[in-house]
Every structure is written in structure tokens, then in C-alpha cells.
Design an enzyme around this catalytic site. Sequence first.
Site, mmCIF file in Angstrom:
data_model
loop_
_atom_site.group_PDB
_atom_site.id
_atom_site.type_symbol
_atom_site.label_atom_id
_atom_site.label_comp_id
_atom_site.label_asym_id
_atom_site.label_seq_id
_atom_site.Cartn_x
_atom_site.Cartn_y
_atom_site.Cartn_z
ATOM 1 N N HIS A 138 -5.294 -4.695 6.138
ATOM 2 C CA HIS A 138 -4.303 -5.453 6.061
ATOM 3 C C HIS A 138 -3.296 -5.196 5.086
ATOM 4 C CE1 HIS A 138 -7.097 -7.663 3.152
ATOM 5 N NE2 HIS A 138 -5.988 -7.647 2.406
ATOM 6 N N HIS B 12 0.272 -6.016 -1.670
ATOM 7 C CA HIS B 12 -0.692 -5.052 -1.677
ATOM 8 C C HIS B 12 -0.995 -4.608 -0.446
ATOM 9 C CE1 HIS B 12 -3.479 -8.491 -1.054
ATOM 10 N NE2 HIS B 12 -4.124 -7.642 -0.365
ATOM 11 N N GLU C 241 -6.205 -2.575 -2.454
ATOM 12 C CA GLU C 241 -7.195 -3.191 -2.230
ATOM 13 C C GLU C 241 -8.123 -2.411 -1.611
ATOM 14 O OE1 GLU C 241 -7.030 -7.005 -0.409
ATOM 15 O OE2 GLU C 241 -8.850 -7.499 -0.168
HETATM 16 CO CO CO Z 1 -5.978 -8.730 0.674
#
Ligand code: CO
Length: 143
Positions: free
Chosen positions: A12, A85, A134
Site C-alpha cells: 500500500h 509512506h 514500511e
Molecule cells: Co502503512
Amino acid sequence: MTRLPTLGRLNHAGVATPSIARSLETYARLFGAKACGEPFDLPAQGVKVCFVDAPNTQIELIEPLDGTSPIAAFLARNPAGGQHHLCFEVEDLEAAMGALTAEGARILGSPRIGAHGTRIVFVHPKDTGGVLVELMEAPDGGH
Ligand code: CO
């Protein structure tokens, strides 16, 4: 030589927002995109999140639960919200952390449970060309 982790699927893109409800309205109006499920709280990270489906990935809308959330600090600098992110899946989180650390990249904190229920860590944006990354343990180990 350390074996570098394979960069997995883009799980994502994280987007900080002052209002998930308003962002959902915007994604629906401009892109015909819908939330997948209801927004939910991640108290350990001080945020409320909601995912929007795209064909090949998801957008993670992130709203601070209170003023102490790291997202609150981000919104203080970017009041309208913004891209926060990128989250990539990795097969083996420990191996990825070890390889990154050996290459001099800083891991922020220790692994914690992310929005998808698997363990995640963040890599310092100063070590990744300005992008907060991430790394997420894939639910099925990446297979
Ligand atoms: Co995230």
C-alpha cells in the site's frame, strides 16, 4: 556479503489525512474508488486507518487519533495531508532488517503489528532517499 532482501509487492501507499471521511469522499467523487471496510483504530500507533482498493495495490488513509500521534506532527507540517509512506512486502522481516542494518540503514523502533495484522517496521527516510518505507511481513510469507 549480506544477502539483500527481495523487494516484494507494493502492499500500500500511506496517505496522511486530517479526515478519513473527507478523503473517502474525495476518492469516491474523483476516482470512483471505495473504502474496503470501515475505518478502524490502531491505538498502539495512535492512528485510525482505512484502506481504499486500487486494482494492483491499496491506499492506506491515516488519521491521527490525538495530538501525540506521529501523524499529527506530519499534519502540522502538511495541514491538507499528503503522501506519507510506501509499504513493501518482504518474505522474512528479520532477514530484511538484518540486511538493511548491515548496509547502514536505520530501522525505526522494533517490529509491531501493522494494519493488516502482520509485523511491520519502518526504515528511516534519511536512509532511503527521503521516502519513509514500511516493510511488512507478507500474510502468507510472500508465496
Ligand atoms: Co502503512
